[in-house]
Design a protein around this motif. Structure first.
Motif: not given
Lengths: 411, 368
Positions: A386-393, A151-153, A362-365
């Motif tokens: 979103s125009k691009e895929r967002i990295a999980p932080r 899921g999202a962070v 980091n095993l997030h998506t």
């Protein structure tokens, strides 16, 4: 025990053979043979307080498993789902997770909706070095090497949302959430974004989980006249909040509720009329127009009923099983362990219903955040994609801390 | 009287032998199974603690889970401090910058072990003093203790920065005592829990058959008469409340060790009511029966949920209803009545009645 073996045999042997002794012998015999079934655990509450949501996750994950089995399994081996009902109770979660990981020797367990249940499962999954696939959006600040976060962070849900909300509605935010760690963390992150884009917090309020009387909150909203209601209210509380907000005749075009937690399930309970006009930020909405999603929604509806909805957590519960499958396909069939699966999963891309997702080291998506506006038919119209895929932080709100492939690194 | 004492002592010895030798052998010395059974044993202690106040004294304490939770949190706080260098992680999430003062002494294991017994006892005593000095009895005891439980759980959940809130205390270290780490899957750990249960039960058996226990039973049957005999009923009730609370705290500490986290659901209403059910199923008049009830119900729960993934709750519920309807005194009552019948048939000695027992606990002990 016996029914468990039966269940596992179901996919291959079929219902007719289920009650005969040879079926039982055959299935337990197969478990020992070379090309044995692959045991996976499903740990979603089917009863109790969170069952309304979690049973949909269970349904989605089980559907994915059976789809995979129907198309021949993985390396020619079937997945054997072992189903447990932790009854919405953290102690039961811990106990059932032990059963699945220790006694039933599952190589992965899919489960949980609440943070409390994930944390109850953590000690056993880390000690046993197993793999826990957690499909829910959550508060971040966790960097386990034994949990796959689907899921999202906070940064994935809010980075686009907050500047968009300030621009469209105004800078004055009223924060309302349930009193536990998830809303507090989301609000912590929101405040850093508000500071960056020139927004302000006019009020920050927390109600107990399950709280259902929002009259005083609504009075304060009336008095404060904020531009945006930033909501992290979950489950039944959110349903009560939305209904009372509507009953109080507060206008969504003047003071919209922007929610991080409201999905199709909640909207179904709220009723389209009361939910209409408000907004949610999520990586997935049921009406999303990808071929993968059309297939997913159609399969789900035909299996569980035409009035059922899919939502951003059940979508993740579904695609995580496919991520698991893709990882397993990369693993040497003679050496299937939770660690080899995890290592193979890193860097995997998959065409999920929301778009192509990627598993970070980091095993997030990596996900595709969207902002949707609810309509009276209970579906969302996606306004911003979103125009691009967002990295999980997961540590975005905390400078100097990053979750990496080696675990948490502090600068 | 003394024959009953002997009977309970024999039962205690059998119980101890079975859990020490029989259970591990049946479980095949398997770490997971023993861990599961250790959990049942921890719950057996809190069930027997309730039997002391409810079955023996007639005080239905619906807040037993609160004192259980205190013990569990005391242990978890110690293990959390062990696990974290500096501030526990959830505190910094809640913007707490300094270790709260009441956390500091939990750095010491000795303090923790004492606190896990004494804090619940103190709180139990405090509630007891207020209730029993005011001669509150019967159903009102149940209501007050239930209200305390709800309030206490809310407090724990709301003080998120100090208690971990809804998530509880997770990510705990393993307890080490004299250099020995308590691996909850080891035989050693199982014997620690089994030993604790045996000792707790021995205390319970002793208390019920001592003079103290006799007074307690007299209070259960008629508090006014006991008072007229010159006993200070309020003090006796308060004391049994303290003891029961301390035993519940002890169980809570063990429970944290078994499950490796503490959660506010340990102080939930449903958990507290579950304790009452275990006690009722086993038989509330005997501490051993109550402990046995906890083990039986939890094992049943485990097995049923294994066999019937859907609907195990329903089956369990039906069983409870049947037990209350047809065995109001639980398994113990069934045994006593069976023995009674055998005796009357064998000796043909009518009139040897069991001591009077109340079938409806809430209505006993009504003070005017």
């Amino acid at each position: 025990m016996k029914r468990r073996d039966f269940l596992g045999g179901m996919g291959a042997v079929g219902t007719a053979g289920m009650l005969s002794t040879p079926a039982l012998l055959a299935s337990s015999g197969r478990a020992l043979a070379q090309g044995a079934d692959i045991p996976v655990g499903l740990l979603f509450s089917l009863t109790g307080a969170v069952a309304v949501v979690e049973s949909t996750l269970h349904d989605a994950a089980l559907m994915a498993i059976e789809e995979i089995n129907a198309s021949g399994g993985i390396h020619g081996r079937q997945l054997r789902p072992i189903i447990e009902d932790p009854a919405s109770d953290p102690a039961t979660y811990a106990n059932r997770a032990r059963r699945l990981m220790i006694r039933d020797k599952c190589v992965s367990v899919f489960g949980s909706y609440t943070s409390a249940s994930r944390q109850a499962v953590l000690p056993v999954t880390e000690q046993r070095n197993n793999l826990y696939w957690y499909p829910t959006l959550y508060e971040g600040r966790e960097c386990s090497r034994n949990v796959m976060y689907g899921g999202a962070v906070p940064n994935q849900q809010q980075d686009d949302l907050i500047p968009w909300a300030i621009e469209n509605f105004g800078p004055r935010f009223f924060m309302i959430g349930n009193n536990y760690v998830y809303p507090k963390e989301e609000n912590n992150y929101c405040k850093t974004l508000l500071a960056k884009y020139g927004g302000e917090v006019v009020n920050e309020e927390y109600v107990p989980l399950g709280h259902s009387d929002f009259s005083s909150v609504i009075n304060r909203i009336r008095a404060e006249k904020p531009d945006v209601i930033f909501a992290t209210v979950v489950g039944d509380s959110d349903v009560a909040f939305a209904r009372q907000y509507h009953a109080a005749e507060l206008d969504p075009s003047q003071m919209p509720v922007v929610s991080l937690t409201r999905s199709e399930v909640e909207v179904k309970a709220i009723g389209g009329e009361a939910a209409a006009g408000h907004f949610s930020s999520a990586p997935y909405f049921m009406g999303h127009g990808t071929p993968e999603n059309e297939k997913f929604v159609e399969a789900y509806k035909s299996r569980y009923g035409g009035d059922q909805v899919t939502h951003f957590v059940s979508e993740a519960a579904y695609f995580q099983v496919y991520q698991f499958k893709a990882a397993l396909e990369k693993v040497d069939p003679a050496n299937i362990t939770p660690q080899t699966i995890r290592d193979a999963a890193v860097g995997l891309t998959l065409n999920a219903p929301q778009g192509e997702v990627l598993i970070d080291e980091n095993l997030h998506t990596h996900l595709w955040p969207k902002i949707g506006q609810w309509k009276t038919d209970g579906q969302a119209e996606v306004l911003v994609e979103s125009k691009e895929r967002i990295a999980p932080r997961p540590y975005a709100a905390y400078e100097g801390q990053t979750c990496t492939g080696e675990g948490l690194v502090k600068a | 009287m003394s024959s009953k004492f002997q009977f309970e002592l024999v039962a205690l010895v059998i119980f101890a032998v079975v859990i020490a030798f029989g259970v591990p052998a049946v479980m095949n010395y398997d770490g997971f199974e023993l861990n599961t059974f250790a959990r049942y044993l921890a719950l057996a202690i809190v069930s027997m603690a309730l039997a002391l106040s409810w079955g023996v004294t007639g005080l239905l304490n619906l807040g037993q889970a609160a004192t259980f939770g205190m013990g569990s949190y005391a242990m978890a706080m110690h293990l959390k401090l062990r696990a974290s260098s500096g501030l526990p992680d959830f505190m910094s999430w809640n913007n707490v910058s300094e270790l709260p003062l009441f956390w500091v002494p939990f750095n010491s294991l000795a303090f923790t072990l004492l606190a896990g017994l004494l804090i619940p006892a103190f709180i139990g005593g405090l509630i007891g003093i207020f209730m029993f000095r005011a001669r509150i009895a019967g159903v009102f005891v149940a209501i007050i203790t239930l209200a305390f439980l709800v309030a206490f759980q809310l407090l724990v959940i709301n003080q998120q920065g100090l208690t971990g809130g809804q998530n509880g205390l997770t990510g705990l270290a393993q307890m080490t005592l004299f250099g020995w780490a308590f691996d909850p899957y080891s035989m050693g750990f199982y014997y620690l829990v089994a030993g604790c249960v045996t000792v707790a039960l021995a205390i319970g058996v002793y208390l019920t058959h001592s003079k103290f226990g006799l007074v307690l039973r007299a209070i259960r049957e008629d508090a006014d008469r006991t008072r007229f005999f010159g006993y200070n009923v309020a003090n006796y009730k308060t004391l049994v409340f303290c003891i029961s609370a301390a035993l519940a705290g002890w169980a809570g500490m063990l429970y944290t060790l078994v499950l490796e986290f503490a959660s506010p659901t340990y102080m939930g209403v449903s958990f507290s009511l579950a304790i009452v059910i275990w006690c009722a199923v086993g038989g509330r008049e005997s501490v051993i029966a109550a402990a046995f009830g906890a083990i039986v119900v939890n094992m049943l729960e485990g097995r049923l949920s294994d066999i019937f993934v859907e609907g195990w709750h329903l089956i369990l519920g039906v069983i409870f209803v049947l037990v209350v309807m047809f065995m109001p005194r639980g398994i113990f009552g069934l045994l006593v009545e069976g023995a009674q019948k055998l005796r009357t048939v064998g000796r043909a000695r009518p009139g040897h009645a069991v001591e009077p027992l109340s079938t409806t606990p809430l209505e006993t002990n009504q003070e005017r």
